[in-house]
Design an enzyme around this catalytic site. Structure first.
Site, PDB file in Angstrom:
ATOM      1  CE  LYS A  61      -4.287   1.728   1.264  1.00  0.00           C
ATOM      2  NZ  LYS A  61      -4.680   2.224  -0.039  1.00  0.00           N
ATOM      3  N   GLY A  66       6.793   1.046   5.318  1.00  0.00           N
ATOM      4  CA  GLY A  66       7.676   0.157   4.571  1.00  0.00           C
ATOM      5  C   GLY A  66       7.667   0.458   3.085  1.00  0.00           C
ATOM      6  CB  CYS A  67       4.899   1.030   0.714  1.00  0.00           C
ATOM      7  SG  CYS A  67       4.131  -0.595   0.975  1.00  0.00           S
ATOM      8  CB  THR A  68       7.139   5.643   2.475  1.00  0.00           C
ATOM      9  OG1 THR A  68       5.717   5.803   2.353  1.00  0.00           O
ATOM     10  CG2 THR A  68       7.830   6.979   2.287  1.00  0.00           C
ATOM     11  CB  ALA A  71       8.687   4.205  -3.029  1.00  0.00           C
TER      12      ALA A  71
END
Length: 174
Positions: A61, A66-68, A71
């Site tokens: 998401k 974690g995704c930030t 990325a």
């Protein structure tokens, strides 16, 4: 054995069998896809054939910690990865609008792709069993569109560095 338990066991083993049947393997062709990026433009894996290696990282998401981290690590390593003849796509089940906001907020320099119906996540074996979200898994696909690496133990902060090293190693063996 009661009816509920029998039903549960049947469903559980059914998920296991389906996930095993569709699991990707290194050395097999990558499932093709055409998905909209953060700008609504269609991006197709087929366009990279005989031209570029492709890093496809699936993440749960946009905007989560974690995704930030993942990325931004790819953003910071993108020049190194591009210099190795590869392109990076981040894939999630987020909407194009959510991806656009995430892309702009973190000044990302690679495409994020929207797989809202999770069909590509299913094809790559990354879809979570119950949720319409993807597990965090990174694939490296060569210029013949063959899967060369699958990393299911992704550390979001180190994924981009690890990918760059793997591409160098694999390209030197080719």
């Amino acid at each position: 054995m009661n009816r509920f338990l029998k039903t549960f066991i049947t469903i559980f083993f059914g998920f296991l069998i389906v996930n095993t049947l569709y699991a990707l393997e290194v050395g097999k062709p990558a499932p093709l896809f055409s998905l909209k990026n953060q700008e609504g433009k269609m991006i197709s894996l087929q366009d990279n054939k005989d031209k570029l290696w492709t890093v496809v990282y699936f993440y749960p998401k946009a905007g989560t910690p974690g995704c930030t981290t993942q990325a931004c690590a790819f953003r910071d390593s993108i020049k190194v990865i591009k210099n190795k003849g590869a392109v990076v796509y981040g894939v999630s089940t987020d909407s194009v609008a959510s991806l656009k906001e995430f892309h702009e907020k973190h000044k990302l320099t690679f495409d994020l792709l929207s797989d809202e119906d999770a069909q590509i996540a299913k094809a790559y074996g990354t879809k979570m069993a119950v949720l319409t979200m993807s597990k965090r898994i990174t694939f490296i696909i060569d210029d013949k569109l063959v899967v060369r690496s699958i990393d299911e133990n992704v550390d979001p902060a180190l994924d981009a560095k690890k990918v760059a090293e793997k591409i160098s190693e694999m390209r030197s063996k080719k």
